[in-house]
Design an enzyme around this catalytic site. Structure first.
Site, PDB file in Angstrom:
ATOM      1  N   GLY A 527      -0.920   1.808  13.001  1.00  0.00           N
ATOM      2  CA  GLY A 527      -0.868   2.620  11.794  1.00  0.00           C
ATOM      3  C   GLY A 527      -2.260   2.813  11.212  1.00  0.00           C
ATOM      4  N   GLY A 529      -4.169   3.547   7.402  1.00  0.00           N
ATOM      5  CA  GLY A 529      -3.985   3.677   5.956  1.00  0.00           C
ATOM      6  C   GLY A 529      -5.309   3.943   5.287  1.00  0.00           C
ATOM      7  CE  LYS A 548      -2.358  -2.735   4.364  1.00  0.00           C
ATOM      8  NZ  LYS A 548      -2.269  -2.879   2.913  1.00  0.00           N
ATOM      9  CG  ASP A 646       3.193   5.665  -1.763  1.00  0.00           C
ATOM     10  OD1 ASP A 646       3.976   6.637  -1.800  1.00  0.00           O
ATOM     11  OD2 ASP A 646       2.240   5.599  -0.979  1.00  0.00           O
TER      12      ASP A 646
END
Ligand SMILES: *[C@@H]1O[C@H](CO)[C@@H](O)[C@H](O)[C@H]1NC(C)=O
Ligand SMILES: *[C@@H]1O[C@H](CO)[C@@H](O)[C@H](O)[C@H]1NC(C)=O
Ligand SMILES: *[C@@H]1O[C@H](CO)[C@@H](O)[C@H](O)[C@H]1NC(C)=O
Ligand SMILES: *[C@@H]1O[C@H](CO)[C@@H](O)[C@H](O)[C@H]1NC(C)=O
Ligand SMILES: *[C@@H]1O[C@H](CO)[C@@H](O)[C@H](O)[C@H]1NC(C)=O
Ligand SMILES: *[C@@H]1O[C@H](CO)[C@@H](O)[C@H](O)[C@H]1NC(C)=O
Ligand SMILES: *[C@@H]1O[C@H](CO)[C@@H](O)[C@H](O)[C@H]1NC(C)=O
Length: 856
Positions: A527, A529, A548, A646
């Site tokens: 992913g 971000g 992350k 969100d």
């Protein structure tokens, strides 16, 4: 002339007498719960407590009553905070009391604009017969510093030799426009809770607290959850979660009594603390070596130059013999109690007990903090090296004054206020709260301050000291699974959690991170971000994690990184994605999370525009309920509120057991300023999910999350994206389209074809009604997350009742085993609808959080 005055005087006299008699008619001893300025008699608050008008107890002074100009979202009901009495000169309340009885006095303040009175001009003192409670007090500054909408000050007043308790409000004479105000006053008789206690550091000395006045500073249900005044044992005290006060990285584990353990008070009065407090605790963990290496520590912000009474509540419901667990208790680095043995004190398993200590805090000492630390004692060679605590109460004590200075709002807070100047505050004195709203003002609780302190200390000791920074889980797994207990050496369910319990979660070195991700190999990217890329990785013992990695060009700098660590490490919930550890080295910043084997909810619903879902209705409901619980915890879990900002189907992740976990709530604080992005960052969130009210008024409340969640509910039902530009105009926006169909009675036509005929109509109706309510135009009309959980559970029950023996869902489940995260390809080019509009689309990514800055 003369005669006239006399008559007048006489009349006044009669009036006063009548008034006084009326007041006294209620009888001393009955609790007085008064809403100041309650115009029409009385009313109930959110807890169902009845508040009466205050006027008949008031004598003298100029006062007026007002309705607040703004209702903060954290106010659950209008009573008592929406009304206030404003005093422009000294005013006295007189309350009937019984002599020789101790009383609670609680003062409630909600600093809002009242008529033409601006709370930032309000400085005042409050005194009783004998003691000054507040002086130069600014409710506005105090609330701002604590990041709370309102505050409650609780005092325990020593017995008076009088049948009248006077409470005097006096505006400060140092400020021209100063005025005093109050929203609520409680005067409640209480039992004699306090006795004498030894003074730490002066073992020969003790303080007789019987005749002293106390102010409640902190009251915590250690290892447990918030206990509301109505759940208390008749003394209407609120008990708060202890996690915001934990210090350092090692915070032990929480435990909960088995169902078959009854808390047996024996001779101890029940009012000391309710059973809920005694049936949860925090202990150090199951690894004896780790336990020997750290202190289980809490820190509290307090006013110096006072004595504090610290009350520890204990109850061991696992061990039952003396010398199984023995530990030392430190207060401000001094030994308050050596070789504490709970079983020896209480007399047995399941029997509560408590201990009081007095500590004197001098000026200039320890940054005005109170430290409480527990460490295993080895002196008596106990069976286990561990420590346990169930509750903490901290009281400031004095005979003449309890007033301290106003707290200073932290730099971090001031900065965030400045940043949000773009918001238009309709009400002065109201903070534009982005994340941290307070839902329950305890007596002087400084959550934010706690965060700041921890962060500050982290920074200080960061370089080179990786000695002891293991991130132990705070909240374990589901409270119902029984795996919460660690005293029991039972292992945690779920491999990652058990790894953490063994001390694996911690500060990772860059080397370890590189190893885990094959030197950040692109093939491991799952992913992207705003923070940077998210990699899948494997740490020791084959534990899978999601990592992350901060993008060096990212605008989200060190601050956001640390904020996320601080916030996430304090937030543990079965339905929130857990932070396992972090790495900060050579300008690399990484966060290590639990790996969510089944990816996002969205990828199990549809790919592009096509429904791919094999998820049964029941399973979808369970996922929705899980996510709703996670959000409910964010909104109300502690005494502050966190707004996710969100909520969308790509931020709801699924683990291998299909348990839903909410992710990406860490950075919701103050939106990073994206200089290059052309869209103002004031409104954060994803199109298609955005609360129209938030958009219009730019006022963020937790009801904005509820709106977004409503969109997710329709997504789950219809298996289509929140926005789909390929459809006919009226169908583009799911929220609008679903509402229209619902109102026209054609909702059944747009539900996921895979579900057709498989949903119990009652269940569907309940679900659709609930989703519709979430999408109400006005936040106030939307349900709370708690109501949502209820309604979804009801929908689930309705479905289960019909399914009964039909075990088709089991059969389906085995099909899901094949679904894995590797199937990310669909995120690539098949972007059927405008990615500018729906940032969630660009990946089926885990932790895709601020995917496309230009989209905002
Ligand atoms: C609370 O008060 C009521 C009535 O005064 C009493 O019957 C009850 O036992 C009390 N409960 C506790 C837990 O003390
Ligand atoms: C609770 O009861 C169950 C059976 O009813 C028993 O197996 C278990 O050992 C008990 N737990 C404790 C802590 O006594
Ligand atoms: C206790 O010790 C810690 C670390 O050794 C220190 O940071 C803290 O300020 C001390 N607290 C007090 C009250 O002295
Ligand atoms: C625990 O706290 C006490 C008192 O501050 C201190 O003397 C001791 O070194 C601490 N132990 C550890 C392992 O930090
Ligand atoms: C009460 O507080 C004042 C001011 O902080 C202090 O001087 C005094 O010694 C205190 N009295 C007691 C009994 O602690
Ligand atoms: C009153 O409180 C304000 C705000 O904390 C402070 O700036 C001021 O110095 C105080 N005034 C007095 C007289 O103590
Ligand atoms: C903010 O409020 C002021 C006055 O209250 C008003 O003039 C201004 O237009 C508002 N700005 C925005 C962006 O709403």
């Amino acid at each position: 002339m003369h005669r006239k005055t006399n008559v007048l005087l006489w009349l006044v006299c009669i009036c006063v007498c009548l008034k006084t008699r009326e007041a006294w008619a209620k009888g001393a001893g009955e609790p007085l719960i008064l809403g100041c300025g309650l115009a029409d008699g009385s009313g109930k608050d959110a807890d169902g407590r009845q508040w009466e008008a205050d006027a008949k107890y008031l004598s003298g002074g100029n006062s007026n009553t007002f309705r607040a100009s703004y209702q903060d979202p954290s106010l659950m009901s209008e009573i008592p905070y929406m009304w206030a009495r404003v005093f422009t000169s000294e005013a006295i309340y007189k309350f009937p009391v019984q002599p020789n009885q101790r009383y609670w006095l609680r003062l409630h303040f909600y600093p809002s604009v009242y008529g033409s009175y601006d709370p930032s001009n309000s400085y005042f003192s409050v005194t009783t017969n004998e003691v000054t409670l507040l002086s130069n007090f600014s409710a506005s500054i105090t609330c701002q510093a604590l990041s709370q909408a309102y505050i409650i000050r609780e005092y325990s007043l020593a017995p008076l030799n009088s049948d009248t308790l006077t409470v005097t409000f006096k505006p400060s004479d140092k400020y021209d426009q100063a005025f005093a105000f109050a929203n609520g006053i409680e005067v409640i008789e209480m039992p004699d809770l306090f006795d004498s206690a030894t003074v730490v550091g002066f073992s020969e000395q003790s303080v007789d607290t019987k005749s002293l006045n106390l102010q409640t500073m902190f009251r915590l249900n250690v290892g447990g959850q918030y206990v509301s005044p109505l759940q208390d044992s008749n003394l209407t005290r609120a008990w708060y979660d202890d996690t915001p006060y934990l210090y350092g990285a090692s915070v032990g584990v929480t435990n909960e009594a088995d169902d078959n353990v009854t808390i047996d008070y024996q001779t101890m009065p029940h009012y000391i603390a309710p059973p809920t407090v005694y049936s949860t605790s925090r202990s150090m963990g199951s690894d004896q070596n780790v336990n020997m290496g750290y202190n289980l520590t809490w820190t509290f912000q307090i006013d110096p130059n006072f004595m504090y009474l610290v009350r520890f509540h204990f109850c061991d419901y696992y061990y039952n013999r003396v010398n199984e667990i023995v530990f030392d208790i430190y207060l401000n680095n001094q030994t308050a109690q050596a070789e504490a043995d709970v079983i020896a004190w209480s007399g047995g398993k399941g029997t509560p007990t408590y201990k009081d200590y007095v500590v004197i805090v001098q000026d200039g000492q320890s940054n005005e903090q109170l430290w409480i630390a527990l460490h295993p004692s080895t002196k008596t060679k106990p069976e286990y090296y561990d420590a346990i605590l169930n509750g903490i109460e901290i009281f400031k004590i004095n005979d003449t004054t309890l007033a301290g200075p106003n707290p200073q709002p932290s730099d971090m807070l001031m900065k965030s206020e400045q940043q949000s100047q773009t918001f238009n505050t309709t009400t002065k004195g109201r903070r534009t709260k982005t994340v941290l709203l307070s839902a329950g003002g305890a007596a002087g609780i400084a959550f934010l301050a706690a965060i700041c302190i921890v962060m500050y200390q982290k920074k200080k000791r960061a370089p080179g000291s990786n000695s002891h920074t293991s991130w132990l889980p705070i909240y374990g797994n589901s409270p119902s699974s029984g795996s919460k207990s660690t005293l029991s050496r039972k292992s945690y369910a779920g491999s990652n959690v058990s790894a953490m319990a063994q001390g694996l979660c911690r500060h990772f070195s860059l080397q370890e991170i590189k190893q885990a991700t094959n030197n950040f190999d692109e093939s491991n990217v799952i992913g992207v971000g705003g923070f940077g890329k998210v990699y899948k990785g494997v740490i020791y013992n084959g534990v899978k994690v999601a990592i992350k990695r901060s993008n060096p060009q990212s605008e989200q700098g060190v601050n956001e990184f640390q904020t996320e660590i601080e916030m996430l490490s304090k937030l543990r919930h079965r339905h929130l994605v857990s932070l396992i550890g972090f790495c900060e080295e050579q300008s690399e910043m990484c966060l290590v999370y639990d790996y969510m084997a089944r990816g996002t909810l969205r990828e199990h619903l549809y790919k592009g525009n096509k429904s791919v879902s094999t998820l049964a209705w029941k399973q979808r409901l369970e996922i929705c309920i899980g996510a709703a619980r996670g959000l409910h915890y964010l909104h109300t879990g502690a005494q502050y509120t966190i707004i996710h900002r969100d909520v969308k189907s790509t931020n709801i992740l699924l683990d291998e057991n299909w348990t839903a976990k909410v992710s990406d709530f860490g950075l919701s604080k103050t939106g990073p300023e994206m200089k290059n992005g052309h869209v103002s960052t004031v409104v954060k969130g994803s199109f298609g999910y955005l609360d129209p009210e938030y958009f219009r008024r730019q006022q963020l409340t937790e009801k904005s999350d509820v709106y977004s969640f409503g969109v997710v509910l329709f997504e789950v039902l219809c298996a289509r994206p929140a926005l789909n530009a390929n459809l006919a105009k009226e169908q583009v926006c799911l929220a609008d389209w679903a509402l229209r169909c619902k109102r026209n009675g054609t909702l059944e036509d747009i539900i996921d074809p895979h579900l057709k005929g498989k949903i119990n109509p009652e269940s569907l109706r309940k679900f659709a009604d609930t989703a519709e309510k979430c999408l109400s135009d006005h936040g106030l009309a939307r349900p709370s997350m708690n109501d949502l959980c209820w309604n979804l559970e009801l929908a689930l029950n309705l479905q289960e009742n019909t399914e009964g023996s039909n075990n088709s869902s089991k059969g389906e489940e085995s099909d899901f085993q094949e679904v894995s995260l590797i199937g990310n390809e669909e995120g690539n080019s098949t972007s059927e609808h405008d990615t500018r509009q729906d940032s969630g689309d660009s990946s089926s990514a885990i932790f895709s959080q601020i995917v496309n800055p230009t989209g905002r």
